[in-house]
Design an enzyme around this catalytic site. Structure first.
Site, PDB file in Angstrom:
ATOM      1  N   ASP A 178      -8.268  61.394 -50.225  1.00 19.49           N
ATOM      2  CA  ASP A 178      -8.592  62.018 -51.509  1.00 19.49           C
ATOM      3  C   ASP A 178      -9.040  61.005 -52.565  1.00 19.49           C
ATOM      4  O   ASP A 178      -9.330  61.378 -53.701  1.00 19.49           O
ATOM      5  CB  ASP A 178      -7.402  62.823 -52.038  1.00 19.49           C
ATOM      6  CG  ASP A 178      -6.158  61.969 -52.324  1.00 19.49           C
ATOM      7  OD1 ASP A 178      -6.184  60.757 -52.016  1.00 19.49           O
ATOM      8  OD2 ASP A 178      -5.171  62.520 -52.836  1.00 19.49           O
ATOM      9  N   ASP A 221      -1.311  66.893 -47.290  1.00 20.05           N
ATOM     10  CA  ASP A 221      -0.066  66.709 -48.055  1.00 20.05           C
ATOM     11  C   ASP A 221      -0.112  67.591 -49.299  1.00 20.05           C
ATOM     12  O   ASP A 221       0.355  67.215 -50.381  1.00 20.05           O
ATOM     13  CB  ASP A 221       0.127  65.238 -48.430  1.00 20.05           C
ATOM     14  CG  ASP A 221       1.562  64.907 -48.848  1.00 20.05           C
ATOM     15  OD1 ASP A 221       2.460  65.721 -48.576  1.00 20.05           O
ATOM     16  OD2 ASP A 221       1.781  63.850 -49.458  1.00 20.05           O
TER      17      ASP A 221
END
Length: 393
Positions: A248, A275
């Protein structure tokens, strides 16, 4: 469910591309990939206007989504809400993930997962991230919940392994013995090392005992030093080890991930995980975990979730965004990025019927546009959501 055929789009089967071909589905499975002219008589045809059909994404670490956090409600209903929220981003199989919590929450999550898996709508098993983690690498986990694994804990997990198709356990060598890992892995649990300060030699012993990989490589673990390779070095240098990565731009610098991807010894692979927390699929600005506020903020154009002290606390990443990040900034290209989101995590979790579109595979598909954004998703051959209409595409 009758035979259906999808035509008009390129097809990526997990290994190679097919043009001018049809993907034929039947009974919730892939029947074949054939020439459009060879579609079986009587099959219901859906004509797509370009784009790409690929295997549905598989996410091994999902704490929440759609406004629901598993720790707040460890129920089958919550797990299904999380799975449905992530389906909009191309994820057709996931492991709801319980962050370290009280023993009663673990027991509830195991029972809920058994029920949710039986429904067959995207929940593939359960990931227990803790509570057997090292306080020195707690991350966002509440220290009060972290503890050694007892004989009673092990017995409960053994029963869960027998009841679930996939039980993924993130543990730290500081809290779990080699013998416990060996027994759990032999019984069928997928054991990962994470939230630990263990050195390379210790990690190698745990891999030899049956640990299959590491949870979110680089994050909450001993790093790669020139004289102390740590868990990062052990994961990259051990061929049998697999590793999830959070792609990310916030959790790990892209350059570090590019280096790791080049360095990883096989056959184990690095694969994408999100996550994700409850904010995925919502416009919310914050959530609460164990009474602590987690804020969503943008730093340098990169979104991140943090506690008040700046500690990263999961992500608001979806798998389609992770694929785009892997294809672009991580320089993996489209095909490898798709494998990192589907084939590799399926192999890691031993879900042999997912992550590819070979005959007999579960008919889990994502239909992507040229920018790798999901336009439609099928779970078990059924269009999600059921009311979606692809006519005119």
């Amino acid at each position: 469910m009758g035979m259906q055929a999808l035509i008009g789009a390129r097809i990526f089967d997990g290994t190679e591309y097919h043009a001018g071909a049809a993907l034929v589905l039947g009974g919730g499975q892939v029947a074949e990939i054939c020439a459009e002219a060879a579609v079986p008589l009587g099959a219901r045809i859906t004509r797509l206007a370009g784009g790409l059909i690929a295997p549905g994404f598989v996410d091994a670490q999902v704490n929440g989504g759609g406004g629901v956090l598993l720790n707040d409600a460890p129920t089958a209903t919550a797990m299904q809400q999380i799975a449905d929220a992530h389906a909009a981003f191309g994820t057709t199989s996931l492991l709801p993930t319980l962050i370290s919590d009280r023993p009663a929450a673990v027991t509830a999550a195991i029972a809920a997962a058994v029920q949710a898996v039986a429904a067959g709508q995207g929940v593939a098993g359960l990931h227990l991230e803790g509570p057997h983690l090292a306080p020195a690498r707690k991350g966002t986990h509440l220290p009060a919940h972290l503890r050694p694994m007892t004989a009673a804990d092990e017995a409960e997990l053994m029963a869960a392994v027998a009841a679930l198709p996939v039980l993924l356990l993130t543990v730290a060598p500081e809290q779990v013995s080699l013998a416990q890992v060996a027994r759990l892995a032999a019984a069928g649990a997928v054991v990962c090392l994470g939230h630990t300060d263990c050195d390379m030699a210790t990690a190698q012993r745990y891999f030899a005992a049956g640990a299959r990989g590491v949870t979110h490589l680089f994050n909450a673990m001993s790093g790669l030093g020139h004289r102390a390779p740590g868990l990062v070095g052990a994961a990259l240098d051990t061929g049998t080890a697999w590793g999830g990565i959070i792609a990310d731009g916030a959790h790990v610098d892209p350059a570090s991930l590019r280096i790791a991807l080049r360095a990883k010894r096989g056959p184990g692979r690095l694969f994408l995980v999100t996550d994700a927390m409850s904010l995925v699929g919502t416009a919310g600005k914050s959530l609460t975990l164990d009474g602590r506020k987690i804020r969503r903020e943008s730093v340098g154009g990169v979104s991140r979730l943090t506690l008040a002290d700046g500690t990263l606390a999961g992500s608001d990443l979806d798998m389609a965004s992770a694929v785009r990040f892997a294809a672009g900034p991580l320089e993996q290209g489209e095909a490898e990025a798709l494998r990192m989101a589907s084939l590799f995590p399926a192999q890691f979790l031993r879900l042999s019927d997912r992550g590819h579109l070979a005959p007999g595979a579960r008919a889990d598909l994502v239909y992507l546009d040229a920018a790798q954004r999901p336009m439609a998703v099928w779970r078990g051959g059924a269009l999600f959501p059921a009311a979606k209409d692809l006519r005119g595409r």
